[in-house]
Design an enzyme around this catalytic site. Sequence first.
Site, PDB file in Angstrom:
ATOM      1  N   ILE A  18      -4.819  -3.076   2.626  1.00 24.93           N
ATOM      2  CA  ILE A  18      -5.190  -3.195   3.991  1.00 24.93           C
ATOM      3  C   ILE A  18      -4.277  -2.528   4.904  1.00 24.93           C
ATOM      4  O   ILE A  18      -4.701  -1.593   5.704  1.00 24.93           O
ATOM      5  CB  ILE A  18      -5.369  -4.615   4.340  1.00 24.93           C
ATOM      6  CG1 ILE A  18      -6.581  -5.088   3.674  1.00 24.93           C
ATOM      7  CG2 ILE A  18      -5.675  -4.730   5.927  1.00 24.93           C
ATOM      8  CD1 ILE A  18      -6.847  -6.564   3.966  1.00 24.93           C
ATOM      9  N   ASN A  87       1.039  -7.588   9.123  1.00 28.06           N
ATOM     10  CA  ASN A  87      -0.269  -7.714   8.159  1.00 28.06           C
ATOM     11  C   ASN A  87       0.519  -8.133   6.640  1.00 28.06           C
ATOM     12  O   ASN A  87      -0.466  -8.656   5.943  1.00 28.06           O
ATOM     13  CB  ASN A  87      -0.728  -6.236   7.849  1.00 28.06           C
ATOM     14  CG  ASN A  87      -1.596  -6.095   6.613  1.00 28.06           C
ATOM     15  OD1 ASN A  87      -2.695  -6.775   6.391  1.00 28.06           O
ATOM     16  ND2 ASN A  87      -0.696  -5.359   5.684  1.00 28.06           N
ATOM     17  N   TYR A 150      -2.081 -20.885   0.654  1.00 24.46           N
ATOM     18  CA  TYR A 150      -2.087 -19.563   1.346  1.00 24.46           C
ATOM     19  C   TYR A 150      -3.292 -19.963   2.368  1.00 24.46           C
ATOM     20  O   TYR A 150      -3.096 -19.412   3.461  1.00 24.46           O
ATOM     21  CB  TYR A 150      -3.026 -18.672   0.282  1.00 24.46           C
ATOM     22  CG  TYR A 150      -3.190 -17.378   0.711  1.00 24.46           C
ATOM     23  CD1 TYR A 150      -2.495 -16.444   0.908  1.00 24.46           C
ATOM     24  CD2 TYR A 150      -4.664 -17.148   1.366  1.00 24.46           C
ATOM     25  CE1 TYR A 150      -2.714 -15.306   1.519  1.00 24.46           C
ATOM     26  CE2 TYR A 150      -5.022 -15.838   1.645  1.00 24.46           C
ATOM     27  CZ  TYR A 150      -4.067 -14.983   1.920  1.00 24.46           C
ATOM     28  OH  TYR A 150      -4.519 -13.812   2.456  1.00 24.46           O
ATOM     29  N   LYS A 154      -2.753 -19.348   6.530  1.00 28.16           N
ATOM     30  CA  LYS A 154      -3.676 -18.599   7.358  1.00 28.16           C
ATOM     31  C   LYS A 154      -4.199 -19.443   8.410  1.00 28.16           C
ATOM     32  O   LYS A 154      -4.586 -18.902   9.552  1.00 28.16           O
ATOM     33  CB  LYS A 154      -4.746 -17.785   6.431  1.00 28.16           C
ATOM     34  CG  LYS A 154      -4.167 -16.839   5.452  1.00 28.16           C
ATOM     35  CD  LYS A 154      -3.286 -15.703   6.225  1.00 28.16           C
ATOM     36  CE  LYS A 154      -2.827 -14.722   5.283  1.00 28.16           C
ATOM     37  NZ  LYS A 154      -2.019 -13.806   5.984  1.00 28.16           N
ATOM     38  N   THR A 185      -7.870  -4.793  -3.156  1.00 26.04           N
ATOM     39  CA  THR A 185      -6.537  -4.544  -2.950  1.00 26.04           C
ATOM     40  C   THR A 185      -5.772  -4.680  -4.041  1.00 26.04           C
ATOM     41  O   THR A 185      -6.050  -5.457  -4.856  1.00 26.04           O
ATOM     42  CB  THR A 185      -5.802  -5.108  -1.744  1.00 26.04           C
ATOM     43  OG1 THR A 185      -5.892  -6.463  -1.971  1.00 26.04           O
ATOM     44  CG2 THR A 185      -6.632  -4.879  -0.354  1.00 26.04           C
TER      45      THR A 185
END
Length: 244
Positions: A18, A87, A150, A154, A185
């Site tokens: 990304i 990012n 995770y 976020k 990705t």
Amino acid sequence: MTRLEGKTAIITGGGTGIGLGAARRFVEEGAFVYLFGRRADALERAVAELGPNARAVAGSVRSDEDLDRLYAAVRDERGTLDILFANAGTGNLAPLGALTHDDYDATFGSNVEGLIFTVQKGLPLMRAGGSIILTGSTTGEMGGSNFSLYSASKAAVRNLARSWALDLKGTGIRVNVLSPGPTRTELAGEVVGFEALEALGLGTPLGRVGEPAEIGAVAAFLASSDSSFMTGGEVFVDGGLAQN
């Protein structure tokens, strides 16, 4: 389009995925871009592709010294900073009952602590009209099986944006979250596997996995004055995954 003409941008985690997708779009739209990441080889390849309006600084968002080198490079060459795309991030699959302190430290150290100090250290270079973009995730909204650390990290990113929008009141600097869904990705392939990623994409209303260029296009929107009345918000680029 040249919406970003003359602007200076930093993209952390910028060597692949990304981050690189956004860098391509930023350069196409006229920005001068600094890529920051841990893998010097990936950064070198990215800069070779992007051309003269890109620079690379190798380092980790978990290192104050590395971040200081990044911002010194920007200050010395460009003077100010217009766009900060925070990012960089990481994650791994582990169910409740198998989580370790190392898992926690790696995930929250990069996704939360590293992000916080990436932004804080960049603020002195930013001016009115600047845009801070934080990478979130659909999992921050939905949660995820075997993905609790995770997902929680976020969710923290989402609240940081809400809080920082208030902290930045009066500065003219905006902060928003860009939350991708399943995206093709290298990191996604390593964490969940490409077969599982494709299956997740099939479960979205659009029926496919997203591409880094598609996420990069929305990052360019958030970086530009086209989003000038947006701050503290979250934009999902997820094929509809988290929207039903």
